[in-house]
Design an enzyme around this catalytic site. Structure first.
Site, PDB file in Angstrom:
ATOM      1  N   GLY A  69      -0.746  -9.729  -3.354  1.00  0.00           N
ATOM      2  CA  GLY A  69       0.390  -9.334  -3.697  1.00  0.00           C
ATOM      3  C   GLY A  69       1.334 -10.144  -2.950  1.00  0.00           C
ATOM      4  N   SER A  70       0.614 -10.591  -1.379  1.00  0.00           N
ATOM      5  CA  SER A  70       1.794 -11.703  -0.868  1.00  0.00           C
ATOM      6  C   SER A  70       2.169 -13.002  -1.853  1.00  0.00           C
ATOM      7  CB  SER A  70       0.882 -11.914   0.538  1.00  0.00           C
ATOM      8  OG  SER A  70       0.306 -10.624   1.069  1.00  0.00           O
ATOM      9  N   ASN A 150       4.623   0.723   2.575  1.00  0.00           N
ATOM     10  CA  ASN A 150       3.592   0.946   2.566  1.00  0.00           C
ATOM     11  C   ASN A 150       3.163   1.729   3.951  1.00  0.00           C
ATOM     12  OD1 ASN A 150       5.163  -1.825   3.718  1.00  0.00           O
ATOM     13  ND2 ASN A 150       3.595  -1.675   4.766  1.00  0.00           N
ATOM     14  N   SER A 198      -1.174  -6.025  -6.452  1.00  0.00           N
ATOM     15  CA  SER A 198      -2.729  -6.537  -5.575  1.00  0.00           C
ATOM     16  C   SER A 198      -3.601  -5.579  -5.784  1.00  0.00           C
ATOM     17  CB  SER A 198      -1.902  -6.022  -4.344  1.00  0.00           C
ATOM     18  OG  SER A 198      -3.389  -6.991  -2.981  1.00  0.00           O
ATOM     19  N   CYS A 323      -1.064  -5.428   9.052  1.00  0.00           N
ATOM     20  CA  CYS A 323      -0.697  -6.791  10.282  1.00  0.00           C
ATOM     21  C   CYS A 323      -0.355  -6.774  11.274  1.00  0.00           C
ATOM     22  CB  CYS A 323       0.134  -7.297   8.934  1.00  0.00           C
ATOM     23  SG  CYS A 323       0.182  -6.412   7.491  1.00  0.00           S
TER      24      CYS A 323
HETATM   25  C1  LIG Z   1      -0.898  -4.769   0.997  1.00  0.00           C
HETATM   26  C2  LIG Z   1       0.700  -4.866   0.242  1.00  0.00           C
HETATM   27  C3  LIG Z   1       1.353  -6.533   0.635  1.00  0.00           C
HETATM   28  C4  LIG Z   1       0.190  -7.534   0.685  1.00  0.00           C
HETATM   29  O1  LIG Z   1      -0.571  -7.508  -0.689  1.00  0.00           O
HETATM   30  P1  LIG Z   1      -2.469  -8.500  -0.301  1.00  0.00           P
HETATM   31  O2  LIG Z   1      -2.568  -8.628  -1.752  1.00  0.00           O
HETATM   32  O3  LIG Z   1      -2.917  -7.634   1.339  1.00  0.00           O
HETATM   33  O4  LIG Z   1      -1.720  -9.813   0.143  1.00  0.00           O
HETATM   34  C5  LIG Z   1       2.921  -6.598   0.291  1.00  0.00           C
HETATM   35  N1  LIG Z   1       3.416  -5.376  -0.275  1.00  0.00           N
HETATM   36  C6  LIG Z   1       2.847  -4.541   0.078  1.00  0.00           C
HETATM   37  C7  LIG Z   1       3.461  -3.427   0.267  1.00  0.00           C
HETATM   38  C8  LIG Z   1       1.821  -3.687   0.252  1.00  0.00           C
HETATM   39  O5  LIG Z   1       1.148  -3.172   0.920  1.00  0.00           O
END
Ligand SMILES: *Cc1c(COP(=O)(O)O)cnc(C)c1O
Length: 396
Positions: A69-70, A150, A198, A323
């Site tokens: 996701g990042s 999140n 993700s 985080c």
């Molecule tokens: C977990 C998360 C991310 C990051 O995803 P990763 O795959 O861990 O890098 C980004 N945005 C939201 C809303 C998330 O919950």
């Protein structure tokens, strides 16, 4: 152990594990190789792309695999910024409660000369399409608003915000990492230009994700090298993880309605149980909320202490996002919805899944109640509140 931290990560489903293992054993070739073994891996890769596109309501060519996701958030925002800059448009709109993958990318762009407007979030954790419409200017090149938060689990009116953007000719990105596999997504109907997801948030493997970019929206590579992902993301594809992600997404989409009903019933029971604790309050809207998310603030409590004691009782939960846990800054999300510092420090996020049982929910309710009372009885801050030396911020 009771696992109630599914917003941080989820346990891989059996079919995702099976898909990863099968691929590691049988399709370990390099998808870019021309001989048959490579081509079999290529087929597995493209098959995964097609199946995911079918779940999301887009075409396979519009999906690009990323490391998670990042990375997808970074690439979506950077790409839209570059496209905008070429036309002299250097204004970006987002919200104060995005994930750090979005906020920190925007901070970097600000240093590079972009102007960033972060919309305020209402106390119920919702951003309205009207707020977005009012903030759009001639030089706005991108609006990025998350599908679901999140930390507090609020679900944003994404389709309506997308419609506003489409009408004004501004690109719209949504971080759908918390929504994918949990809420219905139909990209084509939701006016979305760019979307991040993700796998490890929907029972797939970690370190793999995807970026949707609508046909005609030009992506800018973050990683340069080979021509993988049609030149937009260099590096040999992680085919086993991609196969696991596709299996997990298919599972999630197939059982979406059923899970949503079952999990949200447990969520509502959890909210009802925790609501009985005095001087505690649910964070974020009760209705527009992810099926598995419960987030409370309790006055006179340190979130970290609460977590440690719950851990002793075998309950995995979170305070703020994974985080930031470990840092002493209160959650930017809770501050964004207007919680005062001292209350924002006392937050608890419980994120359940379809694997949670009603019995576990009852255990959590009891354990949180006992632990909050225990901690308050030791707290000088709480004594001041009770003696009237300090004023309560939350209701009894
Ligand atoms: C977990 C998360 C991310 C990051 O995803 P990763 O795959 O861990 O890098 C980004 N945005 C939201 C809303 C998330 O919950």
């Amino acid at each position: 152990m009771i696992y109630a931290d599914n917003a941080a990560t989820t346990k891989m489903s059996q079919s995702a594990v099976d898909a990863v293992l099968r691929c590691m054993k049988e399709n370990w070739g390099n998808p870019s190789s021309l001989y048959e073994h490579g081509q079999k891996a290529r087929e597995a890769l493209e098959d995964a792309r097609e199946r995911m596109a079918a779940c999301l309501g887009c075409t396979p060519r519009e999906l690009y695999f990323t490391s998670g996701g990042s990375e997808a958030d970074n690439q979506a925002i950077r790409s839209a910024a570059s496209l905008g800059a070429r036309k002299g448009k250097k204004h970006i709109i987002s919200t104060a409660f995005e994930h750090h993958a979005v906020l920190h990318t925007l901070e970097r762009l600000k240093k590079e000369g972009f102007e960033i407007t972060l919309l305020d979030v209402h106390s119920d954790g919702i951003v309205t399409p009207e707020q977005v419409a009012d903030a759009i200017r001639e030089d706005t090149c991108l609006v990025t608003v998350m599908y679901a938060n999140n930390e507090i689990g609020t679900v944003e009116p994404i389709s309506e915000i997308g419609a506003v953007c489409r009408e004004k000719g501004v690109l719209f990105h949504t971080d759908a990492v918390q929504a994918a596999g949990h809420l219905p997504i139909s990209i084509r109907d939701q006016n979305i230009d760019l979307l991040s997801l993700s796998a490890h948030k929907f029972h797939g493997p970690k370190g793999i994700g995807a970026l949707f970019a609508r046909k005609g929206v030009l992506l800018e590579p973050l990683i340069n090298g080979g021509a993988q992902e049609r030149g937009k993301r260099a590096g040999t594809e992680n085919v086993p993880a991609i196969a696991g992600m596709a299996a997990a997404l298919e599972d999630a989409c197939r059982s979406l309605d059923e899970n949503r009903i079952r999990v949200s019933a447990m969520r509502d029971r959890l909210i009802e149980g925790l609501d009985r604790i005095p001087y505690g309050e649910l964070n974020g809207s009760r209705d527009s909320r992810l099926p598995g998310n419960v987030n409370f603030c309790f006055e006179g409590i340190e979130g970290e202490s609460l977590l440690l004691l719950l851990d002793d009782k075998g309950i995995c939960a979170s305070s703020g996002s994974a985080c930031t846990s470990g840092s002493l800054d209160p959650s930017h999300v809770l501050l964004a919805i207007g919680r005062p510092h001292e209350v924002a420090h006392g937050s608890l996020r419980l994120s359940i899944s379809e694997e949670t049982t009603p019995e576990e929910v009852e255990t959590i309710i009891r354990a949180v109640g006992e632990t909050v009372t225990y901690l308050r009885n030791m707290s000088p801050f709480w004594r001041d509140l009770m003696s009237g030396k300090r004023r309560h911020v939350l209701k009894a």
